[in-house]
Design a protein around this motif. Sequence first.
Motif, mmCIF file in Angstrom:
data_model
loop_
_atom_site.group_PDB
_atom_site.id
_atom_site.type_symbol
_atom_site.label_atom_id
_atom_site.label_comp_id
_atom_site.label_asym_id
_atom_site.label_seq_id
_atom_site.Cartn_x
_atom_site.Cartn_y
_atom_site.Cartn_z
ATOM 1 N N ARG A 1 13.260 24.668 -11.311
ATOM 2 C CA ARG A 1 13.566 25.497 -11.152
ATOM 3 C C ARG A 1 14.208 26.599 -10.636
ATOM 4 O O ARG A 1 15.135 27.554 -10.477
ATOM 5 C CB ARG A 1 13.504 25.862 -12.992
ATOM 6 C CG ARG A 1 15.115 27.065 -14.024
ATOM 7 C CD ARG A 1 13.770 27.310 -15.116
ATOM 8 N NE ARG A 1 14.999 28.104 -15.438
ATOM 9 C CZ ARG A 1 15.066 29.201 -16.184
ATOM 10 N NH1 ARG A 1 13.962 30.539 -14.917
ATOM 11 N NH2 ARG A 1 16.011 30.420 -16.294
ATOM 12 N N ALA A 2 12.429 27.101 -10.344
ATOM 13 C CA ALA A 2 12.323 28.434 -9.710
ATOM 14 C C ALA A 2 13.783 28.349 -8.701
ATOM 15 O O ALA A 2 13.832 28.693 -7.507
ATOM 16 C CB ALA A 2 11.351 29.307 -9.154
ATOM 17 N N VAL A 3 12.555 27.275 -7.827
ATOM 18 C CA VAL A 3 13.110 26.504 -6.164
ATOM 19 C C VAL A 3 15.348 26.290 -6.306
ATOM 20 O O VAL A 3 15.444 26.936 -4.928
ATOM 21 C CB VAL A 3 12.660 24.986 -5.746
ATOM 22 C CG1 VAL A 3 13.542 24.803 -4.470
ATOM 23 C CG2 VAL A 3 10.964 25.653 -5.579
ATOM 24 N N LEU A 4 15.671 25.787 -6.994
ATOM 25 C CA LEU A 4 17.273 25.818 -7.372
ATOM 26 C C LEU A 4 17.600 27.068 -7.938
ATOM 27 O O LEU A 4 18.547 27.581 -6.777
ATOM 28 C CB LEU A 4 17.119 24.738 -8.165
ATOM 29 C CG LEU A 4 16.721 22.877 -8.160
ATOM 30 C CD1 LEU A 4 16.808 22.749 -9.734
ATOM 31 C CD2 LEU A 4 16.919 22.249 -7.291
ATOM 32 N N ALA A 5 17.436 27.896 -8.744
ATOM 33 C CA ALA A 5 17.801 29.089 -8.683
ATOM 34 C C ALA A 5 18.379 30.088 -8.035
ATOM 35 O O ALA A 5 18.776 30.744 -7.480
ATOM 36 C CB ALA A 5 17.167 29.520 -9.588
ATOM 37 N N ALA A 6 17.146 29.938 -6.822
ATOM 38 C CA ALA A 6 16.793 30.445 -5.481
ATOM 39 C C ALA A 6 18.390 29.684 -4.163
ATOM 40 O O ALA A 6 18.274 31.038 -2.765
ATOM 41 C CB ALA A 6 15.695 30.716 -5.103
ATOM 42 N N GLY A 7 18.155 28.615 -4.292
ATOM 43 C CA GLY A 7 19.645 28.043 -4.050
ATOM 44 C C GLY A 7 19.481 27.427 -2.730
ATOM 45 O O GLY A 7 20.105 27.155 -1.879
ATOM 46 N N VAL A 8 17.773 27.834 -2.505
ATOM 47 C CA VAL A 8 17.340 26.890 -1.260
ATOM 48 C C VAL A 8 17.265 25.421 -1.512
ATOM 49 O O VAL A 8 17.143 24.230 0.004
ATOM 50 C CB VAL A 8 15.837 27.488 -0.899
ATOM 51 C CG1 VAL A 8 15.948 28.775 -0.430
ATOM 52 C CG2 VAL A 8 15.147 26.948 -1.596
ATOM 53 N N ARG A 9 17.481 24.893 -2.468
ATOM 54 C CA ARG A 9 17.324 23.717 -2.799
ATOM 55 C C ARG A 9 18.499 22.707 -3.818
ATOM 56 O O ARG A 9 18.608 24.131 -4.493
ATOM 57 C CB ARG A 9 16.289 22.811 -3.287
ATOM 58 C CG ARG A 9 14.910 22.752 -2.389
ATOM 59 C CD ARG A 9 15.596 22.231 -1.160
ATOM 60 N NE ARG A 9 14.129 21.825 -0.149
ATOM 61 C CZ ARG A 9 14.127 22.188 1.370
ATOM 62 N NH1 ARG A 9 14.577 23.364 1.259
ATOM 63 N NH2 ARG A 9 13.218 21.986 1.797
ATOM 64 N N ARG A 10 19.488 22.218 -3.997
ATOM 65 C CA ARG A 10 20.116 21.834 -5.151
ATOM 66 C C ARG A 10 20.006 20.750 -5.954
ATOM 67 O O ARG A 10 20.395 20.621 -6.791
ATOM 68 C CB ARG A 10 21.457 20.765 -4.234
ATOM 69 C CG ARG A 10 21.972 19.405 -3.515
ATOM 70 C CD ARG A 10 23.195 19.085 -2.710
ATOM 71 N NE ARG A 10 22.737 18.532 -2.171
ATOM 72 C CZ ARG A 10 22.951 17.655 -2.440
ATOM 73 N NH1 ARG A 10 23.258 16.896 -4.171
ATOM 74 N NH2 ARG A 10 22.979 16.120 -2.115
ATOM 75 N N ARG A 11 19.420 20.019 -5.726
ATOM 76 C CA ARG A 11 18.408 18.905 -7.018
ATOM 77 C C ARG A 11 17.278 19.129 -6.525
ATOM 78 O O ARG A 11 15.865 18.544 -5.908
ATOM 79 C CB ARG A 11 19.588 17.747 -6.755
ATOM 80 C CG ARG A 11 18.893 16.314 -7.309
ATOM 81 C CD ARG A 11 19.672 15.249 -7.485
ATOM 82 N NE ARG A 11 21.160 15.449 -7.370
ATOM 83 C CZ ARG A 11 22.696 15.188 -7.744
ATOM 84 N NH1 ARG A 11 22.565 13.915 -7.583
ATOM 85 N NH2 ARG A 11 22.964 15.309 -8.399
ATOM 86 N N ALA A 12 16.391 18.375 -7.753
ATOM 87 C CA ALA A 12 14.953 18.017 -7.829
ATOM 88 C C ALA A 12 14.858 17.128 -8.954
ATOM 89 O O ALA A 12 15.694 16.736 -9.669
ATOM 90 C CB ALA A 12 14.288 19.834 -8.259
ATOM 91 N N LEU A 13 13.599 16.160 -8.241
ATOM 92 C CA LEU A 13 12.912 15.481 -9.213
ATOM 93 C C LEU A 13 11.153 15.684 -9.568
ATOM 94 O O LEU A 13 10.586 16.400 -8.931
ATOM 95 C CB LEU A 13 12.687 14.083 -8.417
ATOM 96 C CG LEU A 13 12.303 12.936 -9.241
ATOM 97 C CD1 LEU A 13 12.944 12.252 -9.967
ATOM 98 C CD2 LEU A 13 12.156 11.674 -8.200
ATOM 99 N N VAL A 14 11.049 16.198 -11.076
ATOM 100 C CA VAL A 14 10.047 16.467 -11.736
ATOM 101 C C VAL A 14 9.411 15.131 -12.492
ATOM 102 O O VAL A 14 9.611 14.707 -13.020
ATOM 103 C CB VAL A 14 9.902 17.806 -12.647
ATOM 104 C CG1 VAL A 14 9.545 18.445 -13.594
ATOM 105 C CG2 VAL A 14 10.910 18.989 -12.021
ATOM 106 N N VAL A 15 7.779 15.209 -12.230
ATOM 107 C CA VAL A 15 7.682 14.122 -12.265
ATOM 108 C C VAL A 15 6.266 14.488 -12.910
ATOM 109 O O VAL A 15 5.461 15.765 -12.180
ATOM 110 C CB VAL A 15 7.788 12.849 -11.749
ATOM 111 C CG1 VAL A 15 6.573 13.328 -10.179
ATOM 112 C CG2 VAL A 15 6.752 11.579 -12.536
ATOM 113 N N ALA A 16 5.240 14.149 -13.709
ATOM 114 C CA ALA A 16 4.017 13.964 -14.718
ATOM 115 C C ALA A 16 3.724 12.832 -15.429
ATOM 116 O O ALA A 16 4.232 11.933 -15.609
ATOM 117 C CB ALA A 16 4.338 15.171 -15.435
ATOM 118 N N ALA A 17 2.286 12.993 -14.567
ATOM 119 C CA ALA A 17 1.478 10.851 -14.518
ATOM 120 C C ALA A 17 0.437 11.360 -14.582
ATOM 121 O O ALA A 17 -0.051 11.912 -14.283
ATOM 122 C CB ALA A 17 1.601 10.608 -13.748
#
Length: 396
Positions: free
Chosen positions: A210-226
Amino acid sequence: MIDRARRAVELVVGEGRCPGDDEDLLETGAVDSMGWVGILSALAEQAGVSSLGAVWPGGKPRSIRVLAELLSRSRPAAGEVTGAGSPLTIGVRGWGAALGSERKDATALDADYGLAPGVIGSRTGMESVVRAAAGETEASLAQTACRQALLTARAEPDDIDVLVAASETFLGFPSLAPALHSALLLPERCWALDVGGGCVGLMNALAAARAVLAAGVRRRALVVAADVHSRRFAGTSTPWQLAALFGDAAGAVVLDTAAGAPYSLGDFRFGCAGAFASALRIAPAAGGDLEVEFQGPQLADAAIGYLARLIQAHPEADGFAVHEPNPRAVEILARRCGIPLEKFTQLSRTCGNLGSATCAVALSRWLEREPPPRSIVLAALGPGLLWSAASVDACQ
């Protein structure tokens, strides 16, 4: 205070059967460990504190009199820390989950740990646990969950700009994020990032993305926990109260900043109650064993207390995707918060404690329901005692 403590005990053991005020309720078998947690949770709710038993006075019996003493000294819980709001809407566009493909019922677990038939089921409420089959790993389960999330989001691997992965059991290099980056054929420009936090790992991963996207440096993130707990505990002296209750799974979420997502990720609340850190500590030991410090009732009491604080801020939510130590703990949590048990996914009843993947798998199940929920609250705790919560809300 002693009358209040006595009444709380009577609710568990039954009226007319209340033990003496100085009797150690656990040593005498008046209540089992989760019954004790229920007593602590009820009294903590009445006193407006998070937990009474996570740090029990050294050498003191688990008695009515000591409960009354703690009640008399208790103070209201401190306020929470809230994450700063983002100027951008962070959309939740895709989700997926993968469970270990083998299932072991509670009676088989009793046999594995040399227990009488029915012990694990009666003490925890667990019916079965999911375990990774031969060839299944954190990476393979995560890959399946990620592909499902991409499919739900109608996205391709080349669309992902940042991958954030969490695991409390993955060991080795490359770490989980770059291993998944290769397996999913993500583009070279995609940033691969690992985060920790134990059972709160998924929340940390979501917050980082969320922080990376809100900073505007990336537009789409894939988040995973395993997590694949079964192999980490196999062949060790870890007590059954910890080792037997964990399952193996993965969950994934696709976040982005584009308009049109069905759900959005809300602000986070987070903190670390270090006073309760000694309730669970695990470290490598000689010969491949694990050195474990595990205070089950204290840990469960602290978990219920903090989870209650986090979810009671959202009583209107349609559902809750929360950390689940065991089914009886979830029942105590629901009762303490006055929330119907049906609002919890109750994953631990048939899957076990899924660690950092719990919230992701539970969220995926909620978002697949019909009719679609309007609001889901995520809340988790990790060793330390780390805690975090956020909401996922339907977009208008």
